[in-house]
Design a protein around this motif. Structure first.
Motif, PDB file in Angstrom:
ATOM      1  N   ASP A  86      30.348  47.139  48.021  1.00 55.36           N
ATOM      2  CA  ASP A  86      30.061  48.517  48.396  1.00 55.36           C
ATOM      3  C   ASP A  86      28.741  48.636  49.140  1.00 55.36           C
ATOM      4  OD1 ASP A  86      31.134  51.068  48.403  1.00 55.36           O
ATOM      5  OD2 ASP A  86      30.054  51.702  46.613  1.00 55.36           O
ATOM      6  N   SER A  87      27.689  48.038  48.580  1.00 55.14           N
ATOM      7  CA  SER A  87      26.361  48.160  49.191  1.00 55.14           C
ATOM      8  C   SER A  87      26.293  47.484  50.559  1.00 55.14           C
ATOM      9  CB  SER A  87      25.292  47.568  48.267  1.00 55.14           C
ATOM     10  OG  SER A  87      25.468  46.170  48.124  1.00 55.14           O
ATOM     11  N   GLN A  88      27.064  46.421  50.730  1.00 53.18           N
ATOM     12  CA  GLN A  88      27.067  45.717  52.016  1.00 53.18           C
ATOM     13  C   GLN A  88      28.164  46.209  52.951  1.00 53.18           C
ATOM     14  OE1 GLN A  88      24.500  43.494  52.607  1.00 53.18           O
ATOM     15  NE2 GLN A  88      23.900  44.385  50.630  1.00 53.18           N
ATOM     16  N   ASN A  89      28.926  47.201  52.477  1.00 49.16           N
ATOM     17  CA  ASN A  89      29.988  47.815  53.277  1.00 49.16           C
ATOM     18  C   ASN A  89      30.906  46.750  53.884  1.00 49.16           C
ATOM     19  OD1 ASN A  89      31.362  50.006  54.335  1.00 49.16           O
ATOM     20  ND2 ASN A  89      30.192  50.014  56.235  1.00 49.16           N
ATOM     21  N   LEU A  90      31.366  45.837  53.046  1.00 53.27           N
ATOM     22  CA  LEU A  90      32.222  44.754  53.528  1.00 53.27           C
ATOM     23  C   LEU A  90      33.575  45.287  53.988  1.00 53.27           C
ATOM     24  CD1 LEU A  90      31.533  41.919  50.912  1.00 53.27           C
ATOM     25  CD2 LEU A  90      30.668  42.120  53.245  1.00 53.27           C
ATOM     26  N   ASN A  91      34.105  44.692  55.033  1.00 56.76           N
ATOM     27  CA  ASN A  91      35.412  45.086  55.575  1.00 56.76           C
ATOM     28  C   ASN A  91      36.512  44.450  54.730  1.00 56.76           C
ATOM     29  OD1 ASN A  91      34.175  46.464  57.722  1.00 56.76           O
ATOM     30  ND2 ASN A  91      34.021  44.575  58.919  1.00 56.76           N
ATOM     31  N   LEU A  92      37.273  45.274  54.030  1.00 53.51           N
ATOM     32  CA  LEU A  92      38.260  44.798  53.075  1.00 53.51           C
ATOM     33  C   LEU A  92      39.618  45.434  53.325  1.00 53.51           C
ATOM     34  CD1 LEU A  92      36.016  45.248  49.931  1.00 53.51           C
ATOM     35  CD2 LEU A  92      36.881  43.036  50.679  1.00 53.51           C
ATOM     36  N   ALA A  93      40.677  44.648  53.100  1.00 54.60           N
ATOM     37  CA  ALA A  93      42.042  45.153  53.084  1.00 54.60           C
ATOM     38  C   ALA A  93      42.651  44.657  51.783  1.00 54.60           C
ATOM     39  CB  ALA A  93      42.837  44.652  54.286  1.00 54.60           C
ATOM     40  N   LEU A  94      42.641  45.521  50.757  1.00 56.42           N
ATOM     41  CA  LEU A  94      43.092  45.123  49.429  1.00 56.42           C
ATOM     42  C   LEU A  94      44.562  45.496  49.214  1.00 56.42           C
ATOM     43  CD1 LEU A  94      39.915  46.239  47.441  1.00 56.42           C
ATOM     44  CD2 LEU A  94      40.485  43.937  48.265  1.00 56.42           C
ATOM     45  N   PHE A  95      45.182  44.857  48.214  1.00 57.76           N
ATOM     46  CA  PHE A  95      46.601  45.056  47.910  1.00 57.76           C
ATOM     47  C   PHE A  95      47.459  44.838  49.162  1.00 57.76           C
ATOM     48  CE2 PHE A  95      44.146  47.562  44.868  1.00 57.76           C
ATOM     49  CZ  PHE A  95      44.594  46.995  43.681  1.00 57.76           C
ATOM     50  N   GLU A  96      47.129  43.780  49.872  1.00 56.96           N
ATOM     51  CA  GLU A  96      47.803  43.449  51.135  1.00 56.96           C
ATOM     52  C   GLU A  96      48.034  41.931  51.156  1.00 56.96           C
ATOM     53  OE1 GLU A  96      47.042  44.286  55.895  1.00 56.96           O
ATOM     54  OE2 GLU A  96      46.070  45.524  54.388  1.00 56.96           O
ATOM     55  N   GLU A  97      49.247  41.520  50.888  1.00 49.70           N
ATOM     56  CA  GLU A  97      49.565  40.097  50.762  1.00 49.70           C
ATOM     57  C   GLU A  97      49.803  39.436  52.123  1.00 49.70           C
ATOM     58  OE1 GLU A  97      52.654  37.118  48.384  1.00 49.70           O
ATOM     59  OE2 GLU A  97      52.924  39.293  48.287  1.00 49.70           O
TER      60      GLU A  97
END
Length: 325
Positions: A86-97
């Motif tokens: 959160d603090s580093q604002n990482l680019n994430l795509a979760l629940f994506e296989e």
């Protein structure tokens, strides 16, 4: 073709996050994709699990991990990695296989997921090994009473629980369920207890010595039924009454995924992925491995504390190649 990322990272565990932090620091475009939640494996750890490692050894990206005890637990680790993302604002795509990874004619990788298609110059695989349990391969293992994952001991109050294994997870399950009112039996292939946390092992040894927890050494399960389990012991076959079998037999990487995308595995039976130990690059150009996946079936080689450097090695290599181009 839509935007081409510099790096696509498969796996949002601690090492996948570390790779994202290094990519961001280097000014590279990246995305971290995971089929589950953030640090999904840690989320699925037992509720009361305590790490072997101290908090500083679980840190990534040089971001301090402050813990109220020397060895943090599951809840603190989840809080730490969530705050890092959160603090580093990482680019994430979760629940994506991730379904497929293949090189295009333009020499970039096309990554198909359950939700989207991405293109990337480099791919980092940091998928860990917690999703595929080692099976007992005995009749009855398919019954719902057989569990390869354990979360909370309360569920097993006044139940007859059989714990398979001799290491950390087995010790925790046996002690915690016994303390919450379960009748606990252990089945151990070896003649003694295995690799167990130093503050847990004496506790379990004393409970076995007292007879509070029954243990069959040099033994193995031969059959499982709804209310019984057959155990082969040095003295012969024993059948005991049973409600749940907790098969704490360890886990292994998803080798089928590695093989599907073309990563070579060793032929020595240990299934070590083939990669350059200096750059982490596999036999596939610009496809890298990071974290515990590098150990193949030898899952006790790599941990968060000694594999977080993989992120630095990979990004350093990518930058060096870019300078030469």
């Amino acid at each position: 073709m839509k935007e081409i990322l510099d790096i696509l990272i498969i796996g949002a565990g601690p090492i996948g996050l570390a790779c994202g932090l290094e990519a961001k620091k280097a000014g590279l475009s990246y995305l971290i994709v995971d089929k589950g939640c953030l640090v999904n494996s840690l989320y699925n750890y037992p509720l009361n699990m305590t790490f072997f490692s101290t908090a500083d050894r679980l840190e990534i990206g040089g971001i301090p991990f402050t813990s109220i005890t020397a060895k943090p637990g599951r809840a603190e680790a989840l809080e730490y990695y969530r705050r890092v993302a959160d603090s580093q604002n990482l680019n994430l795509a979760l629940f994506e296989e991730v379904k497929t990874v293949g090189e295009t004619a333009e020499k970039v990788y096309r990554v198909e997921t359950s939700k989207a298609t991405y293109f990337a110059k480099h791919v980092i695989i940091a998928i860990g090994f917690y999703d595929v349990p080692n099976l007992l391969n005995v009749p009855g293992e398919e019954l719902p009473k057989v569990r390869h994952y354990y979360f909370d001991p309360h569920y097993y109050f006044r139940q007859k629980v059989l714990v398979v294994g001799a290491n950390n997870s087995s010790a925790d399950v046996a002690l915690e369920t016994w303390r919450k009112g379960a009748e606990v039996t252990m089945v151990i292939r070896e003649s003694e207890l295995g690799r167990i946390k130093y503050w847990t092992k004496p506790d379990l040894e004393n409970r076995i010595k007292e007879g509070c927890i029954r243990a069959y050494f040099n033994s193995h399960i031969t059959g499982i039924r709804e209310k019984e389990v057959d155990i082969q012991t040095p003295a012969g076959k024993v059948t005991i009454q049973n409600d749940y079998v907790m098969a704490m037999t360890g886990y292994q990487p998803d080798f089928s995924f590695l093989e599907k995308i073309g990563i070579q595995l060793s032929e020595d039976g240990r299934k070590h992925p083939v990669y350059n130990t200096e750059t982490q690059e596999t036999n596939l150009p610009n496809v890298f491995l990071a974290g515990v996946i590098c150990g193949g079936l030898d899952t006790h080689i790599w941990f968060i504390e000694n594999s977080r450097v993989h992120a630095e090695q990979i990004v350093k290599h990518i930058l060096a190649k870019a300078e030469k181009a």
